[in-house]
Design a protein around this motif. Structure first.
Motif, short mmCIF file in Angstrom:
data_model
loop_
_atom_site.label_atom_id
_atom_site.label_comp_id
_atom_site.label_asym_id
_atom_site.label_seq_id
_atom_site.Cartn_x
_atom_site.Cartn_y
_atom_site.Cartn_z
N PRO A 238 0.82 -1.22 0.02
CA PRO A 238 -0.09 0.07 0.07
C PRO A 238 0.84 1.17 0.17
CG PRO A 238 0.01 -0.93 2.02
CD PRO A 238 0.71 -1.88 1.46
N PRO A 239 0.37 2.30 -0.40
CA PRO A 239 1.10 3.65 -0.30
C PRO A 239 1.94 3.73 1.00
CG PRO A 239 -1.08 4.16 -1.46
CD PRO A 239 -1.06 2.62 -0.76
N GLY A 240 3.28 3.87 0.91
CA GLY A 240 4.17 4.28 2.07
C GLY A 240 4.57 2.88 2.70
N GLY A 241 4.03 1.78 2.13
CA GLY A 241 4.40 0.64 3.11
C GLY A 241 4.62 -0.60 2.33
N GLU A 242 5.11 -1.81 2.65
CA GLU A 242 5.48 -2.95 1.90
C GLU A 242 4.55 -4.07 2.45
OE1 GLU A 242 9.53 -5.71 1.20
OE2 GLU A 242 9.40 -4.00 2.39
N TYR A 243 4.03 -5.06 1.67
CA TYR A 243 3.46 -6.42 2.07
C TYR A 243 4.37 -7.15 2.81
CZ TYR A 243 0.23 -5.13 -1.71
OH TYR A 243 -0.80 -4.49 -2.47
N GLY A 244 3.92 -7.67 3.82
CA GLY A 244 4.73 -8.71 4.93
C GLY A 244 5.29 -9.68 4.32
N ASP A 245 4.69 -10.22 2.89
CA ASP A 245 5.24 -11.45 2.32
C ASP A 245 5.80 -11.42 1.05
OD1 ASP A 245 2.95 -10.59 0.90
OD2 ASP A 245 2.09 -12.71 0.39
N ASN A 246 6.47 -10.15 1.10
CA ASN A 246 7.13 -9.63 -0.14
C ASN A 246 8.22 -10.63 -0.22
OD1 ASN A 246 5.71 -7.75 -1.50
ND2 ASN A 246 7.04 -5.90 -1.01
N LEU A 247 9.09 -11.01 0.56
CA LEU A 247 10.10 -12.11 0.43
C LEU A 247 9.63 -13.28 -0.34
CD1 LEU A 247 13.07 -12.80 0.53
CD2 LEU A 247 12.63 -13.67 3.12
N PHE A 248 8.41 -13.79 0.34
CA PHE A 248 7.84 -14.99 -0.26
C PHE A 248 7.26 -14.92 -1.72
CE2 PHE A 248 3.62 -17.13 -1.19
CZ PHE A 248 4.10 -18.19 -1.38
N ARG A 249 6.56 -13.67 -1.83
CA ARG A 249 6.26 -13.31 -3.18
C ARG A 249 7.45 -13.23 -4.42
NH1 ARG A 249 3.88 -8.07 -3.49
NH2 ARG A 249 2.53 -8.59 -5.03
N PHE A 250 8.42 -12.67 -4.14
CA PHE A 250 9.50 -12.47 -5.28
C PHE A 250 10.53 -13.89 -5.19
CE2 PHE A 250 7.77 -8.30 -4.68
CZ PHE A 250 7.42 -8.23 -5.93
N ALA A 251 10.63 -14.62 -4.06
CA ALA A 251 11.22 -15.80 -4.21
C ALA A 251 10.60 -16.77 -4.90
CB ALA A 251 11.60 -16.27 -2.66
N LEU A 252 9.35 -17.00 -4.79
CA LEU A 252 8.32 -17.89 -5.62
C LEU A 252 8.57 -17.30 -6.98
CD1 LEU A 252 5.88 -19.91 -5.82
CD2 LEU A 252 4.49 -17.93 -5.44
N PHE A 253 8.44 -15.93 -7.18
CA PHE A 253 8.48 -15.61 -8.71
C PHE A 253 9.89 -15.83 -9.23
CE2 PHE A 253 10.10 -11.98 -11.31
CZ PHE A 253 9.38 -12.27 -12.46
N SER A 254 10.91 -15.84 -8.66
CA SER A 254 12.31 -15.97 -9.17
C SER A 254 12.51 -17.59 -9.32
CB SER A 254 13.40 -15.71 -8.05
OG SER A 254 13.42 -14.16 -7.95
N LEU A 255 11.86 -18.48 -8.52
CA LEU A 255 11.92 -19.83 -8.79
C LEU A 255 11.21 -20.42 -9.98
CD1 LEU A 255 11.83 -21.27 -5.06
CD2 LEU A 255 13.66 -21.65 -6.94
N ALA A 256 9.94 -19.69 -10.19
CA ALA A 256 9.13 -19.71 -11.16
C ALA A 256 9.50 -19.47 -12.28
CB ALA A 256 7.61 -19.00 -11.04
N ALA A 257 10.54 -18.25 -12.46
CA ALA A 257 11.12 -17.82 -13.62
C ALA A 257 12.32 -18.75 -14.00
CB ALA A 257 11.55 -16.45 -13.35
N ALA A 258 12.90 -19.35 -12.87
CA ALA A 258 13.95 -20.49 -13.07
C ALA A 258 13.54 -21.57 -14.04
CB ALA A 258 14.86 -20.62 -11.93
N GLU A 259 12.37 -21.88 -13.54
CA GLU A 259 11.63 -23.31 -14.06
C GLU A 259 10.97 -23.13 -15.47
OE1 GLU A 259 11.36 -26.21 -12.76
OE2 GLU A 259 12.59 -25.90 -11.19
N ALA A 260 10.77 -21.89 -15.81
CA ALA A 260 10.18 -21.47 -17.30
C ALA A 260 10.79 -21.77 -18.24
CB ALA A 260 9.52 -20.21 -17.36
N PRO A 261 12.11 -21.64 -18.56
CA PRO A 261 12.79 -22.13 -19.57
C PRO A 261 12.78 -23.65 -19.77
CG PRO A 261 13.94 -20.58 -18.64
CD PRO A 261 12.94 -20.91 -17.84
N LEU A 262 12.77 -24.36 -18.78
CA LEU A 262 13.05 -25.58 -18.75
C LEU A 262 11.58 -26.52 -18.93
CD1 LEU A 262 15.05 -26.32 -15.38
CD2 LEU A 262 15.81 -26.02 -17.75
N VAL A 263 10.69 -25.86 -18.51
CA VAL A 263 9.23 -26.59 -18.68
C VAL A 263 8.18 -26.07 -19.76
CG1 VAL A 263 9.54 -27.22 -16.10
CG2 VAL A 263 8.10 -25.40 -16.75
N LEU A 264 8.48 -24.90 -20.06
CA LEU A 264 7.28 -24.54 -21.01
C LEU A 264 7.57 -24.62 -22.39
CD1 LEU A 264 6.52 -21.01 -19.28
CD2 LEU A 264 5.50 -23.12 -18.75
N GLU A 265 6.68 -25.45 -23.04
CA GLU A 265 6.98 -25.52 -24.69
C GLU A 265 6.23 -24.48 -25.36
OE1 GLU A 265 5.60 -28.93 -27.55
OE2 GLU A 265 6.78 -29.87 -26.04
#
Length: 654
Positions: A238-265
């Motif tokens: 929200p304006p002026g703040g940060e979500y409490g689960d941002n570490l989870f959100r972007f670690a999950l995103f980074s892992l999903a991005a690492a998987e994409a070239p391997l699994v997406l046809e």
């Protein structure tokens, strides 16, 4: 009648829903001092603010003799009757900073613009020879938390989107990956993947949008969908703040991005393991760490490489190691990866994970968005605590700064949003028409002799707005040169109120445009004489480059990419190359001193001013030139040995 004259409501960016009146994405006119001007704007047939000293017509609008002549000028086009629309009793602006935006999104138009620029560049005697990239067969995977035009809070989105476009045009098979923050049009679900993180199993889905950029060249835009990304308060919080689960959100995103070239046809095949990842800012800083310890340690991605691009070192992604253990939460070997993710913070102390530092320590190469910024971040003042780490990477010849380019559409020759197109040969007449139209549109006195100064950016301390507001009275009557001021932006409420107050006190000489309108900003680039950009720090900056293309000379703080892109008129010996003025240090007096020199040059040394306009309009901020440097570093990265080996702790630390 007034309502009928209003333009339709601004359309949302692609993939976004229309903002509601209560949404934080709706830019609003500041109340109090600005209410009266807003009311007149909406009820005036011309759509302009009040301007002192003008005569009144029988319809009640107020015009000057120059405005009367403009009305019959056939060259004057694209001047809207209003620049705002109403929602309830508030003024709404398009919630987009167009300095980070493209108005052209059609592939054929983009290809035509590039072809025209290439043809013009071919006529230059000093055109540099294009770099012959040696690894065009290597797929590029761009990973960013923002991607223009689908998601955007600033320059990161614009640059990440440009990477997708430019690497595709160069001939790479290109994938650009971002979180899916909303339902995006023309996207198809092409697969899913289960990911273990934070002690649980999380299913993500992948959505694909394929964009054709001409000649059969296609960029695969992939969006990672998970409920944690669907937040309406903002991308990061929200304006002026940060979500409490941002570490989870972007670690999950980074892992999903690492998987994409391997699994997406896609189009019959996966991207495979032999790819180059381009990671952007702290949100993807953990991806090179995962590549090293989660994949290469187990025989996957052995030939892959990664580059970490720093767009703003002020944000590093710091979290408590005690609350988010490296092993049980992030799924990494604590003894090996713990040191790579180690950070320090004034609040957390040594109990700190630093995602950006992790990327800097483990990526094969580190880049940033201008050469001067690459130097600044190695200093204690500019490195925000990781300067020694960056000094080490520089000593290993694995750190560089590359000045970003600007979109092809930013050209006064072809821009469809300005009143009159022009080029260097008729810049005086073109800017005269554009200036008069802009003054009329924004309620300023239509005065060709006043030096029109513009600012467009966030209303915050970092952008130097406090220096501007402290100098308003001096600009209006404390120095002898006649000038006008346009301030367009949104941000801190206190500064927004100061902007509205300045407009009320100097009506007809100051326009305080609280909000953003991409068309108005383009007309500012064409109609203003000077662009004021006194940023405290600016890793790259885009508006100062746009302004020079339109013959509007920048006055900037000597920092970051501003120092790289503006050639200062320190004295007349620099006239052959000067494109603007730079000041230092970051102080009100220093800015006033330099701004006075710029205003004086406009008023009393016009031939020098015109010479500088010519220098500025001949400057090259062409993306293909920037891409030559990116391709050179792609080759360095792929041909050099991997920066880190995954075999053991001993190999990596001794």
């Amino acid at each position: 009648a007034a309502a009928a004259a209003l333009p339709p409501a601004a359309k949302p960016l692609k993939g976004q829903s229309s903002p509601s009146a209560g949404s934080p994405e709706v830019a609003r006119r500041v109340p109090r001092a600005a209410d009266e001007a807003s009311s007149r704007l909406l009820n005036s047939p011309t759509g302009g603010h009040h301007a002192d000293g003008l005569t009144t017509t029988s319809e009640g609008s107020e015009v000057s003799p120059e405005e009367k002549s403009m009305a019959s000028d056939p060259r004057l086009v694209n001047v809207p009757s209003t620049v705002s629309v109403m929602q309830g009793n508030m003024m709404q602006r398009l919630a987009s900073l167009s300095a980070f935006d493209q108005l052209v999104d059609d592939a054929d138009q983009m290809a035509a613009m590039r072809a025209q620029l290439e043809a013009e560049a071919a006529q230059l005697e000093d055109r540099p020879v294009r770099y012959g990239a040696r690894h065009l067969s290597t797929p590029i995977v761009i990973v960013s938390s923002e991607m223009h035009p689908w998601s955007k809070t600033g320059g990161l989105a614009m640059i990440a989107g440009s990477y997708g476009h430019e690497f595709t045009l160069r001939g790479h098979r290109t994938m650009a990956i971002a979180p899916m923050y909303d339902d995006y049009a023309e996207c198809t679900c092409i697969g899913g993947k289960g990911i273990n993180i934070a002690g649980g199993y999380h299913e993500v889905r992948y959505f694909l949008h394929r964009k054709v950029y001409g000649h059969g060249k296609v960029c695969d835009y992939v969006f990672v969908d998970h409920p944690c990304f669907r937040r309406h308060e903002g991308i990061y919080g929200p304006p002026g703040g940060e979500y409490g689960d941002n570490l989870f959100r972007f670690a999950l995103f980074s892992l999903a991005a690492a998987e994409a070239p391997l699994v997406l046809e896609i189009d019959g095949s996966t991207y495979g393991q032999d790819v180059l990842f381009i990671c952007n800012d702290w949100q993807t800083g953990i991806l090179p760490v995962y590549l090293l310890y989660k994949y290469k340690m187990h025989g996957t991605y052995m030939n892959a490489r990664s580059m970490m691009v720093i767009h703003n070192i002020g944000y590093q992604g710091k979290y408590s190691k005690e609350l988010f253990p490296v092993d049980t939460y992030l799924g990494l070997p604590k003894r090996l990866a713990g040191d790579d993710l180690q950070g320090e913070d004034m609040h957390l102390g040594p109990d700190c994970i630093n995602l950006l530092a992790g990327g800097v320590r483990t990526a094969d190469r580190v880049l940033t968005v201008s050469p001067n910024y690459a130097n600044e971040i190695k200093s204690p003042e500019g490195g925000h605590g990781i300067h020694e780490l960056l000094q080490r990477r520089d000593g290993e010849l694995r750190l560089a700064g590359i000045l970003n380019g600007i979109s092809d559409e930013w050209s006064p020759i072809t821009d469809p949003k300005i009143p009159r197109n022009y080029r260097l040969s008729d810049v005086d007449e073109g800017k005269r028409v554009c200036k008069a139209a802009l003054q009329k549109e924004l309620g300023l006195q239509v005065d060709p002799e006043a030096c029109l100064v513009g600012f467009c950016g966030r209303l915050c301390f970092q952008k130097g707005v406090t220096l501007i507001m402290a100098s308003v009275d001096w600009m209006m009557h404390g120095q002898p040169n006649k000038c006008q001021l346009i301030i367009m932006g949104k941000g801190e409420p206190a500064l927004s109120a100061q902007v509205a107050d300045a407009e009320a006190r100097f009506r007809g000489r100051i326009c305080g445009y609280v909000g953003f309108d991409p068309c108005v900003e383009r007309r500012m680039m064409a109609g203003c004489d000077l662009l004021l950009m006194p940023s405290q720090f600016e890793p790259c900056g885009l508006p100062q480059m746009y302004a020079q293309m339109y013959g509007t000379l920048p006055v900037v703080h000597e920092t970051g990419g501003l120092k790289d892109t503006v050639k200062g008129l320190w004295d007349d010996t620099h006239l052959e190359v000067a494109t603007g003025w730079l000041f230092s240090p970051f102080e009100e007096g220093s800015m006033k001193h330099t701004l006075y020199k710029a205003l004086d040059t406009y008023q009393h040394r016009r031939e020098i001013f015109r010479k500088m306009q010519g220098n500025a309009m001949r400057a090259s901020f062409y993306w293909p030139t920037a891409m030559d440097e990116y391709e050179r570093h792609v080759d360095y990265t792929l041909e050099d040995h991997p920066y880190r080996k995954p075999e053991s702790w001993w190999n990596n630390h001794h």
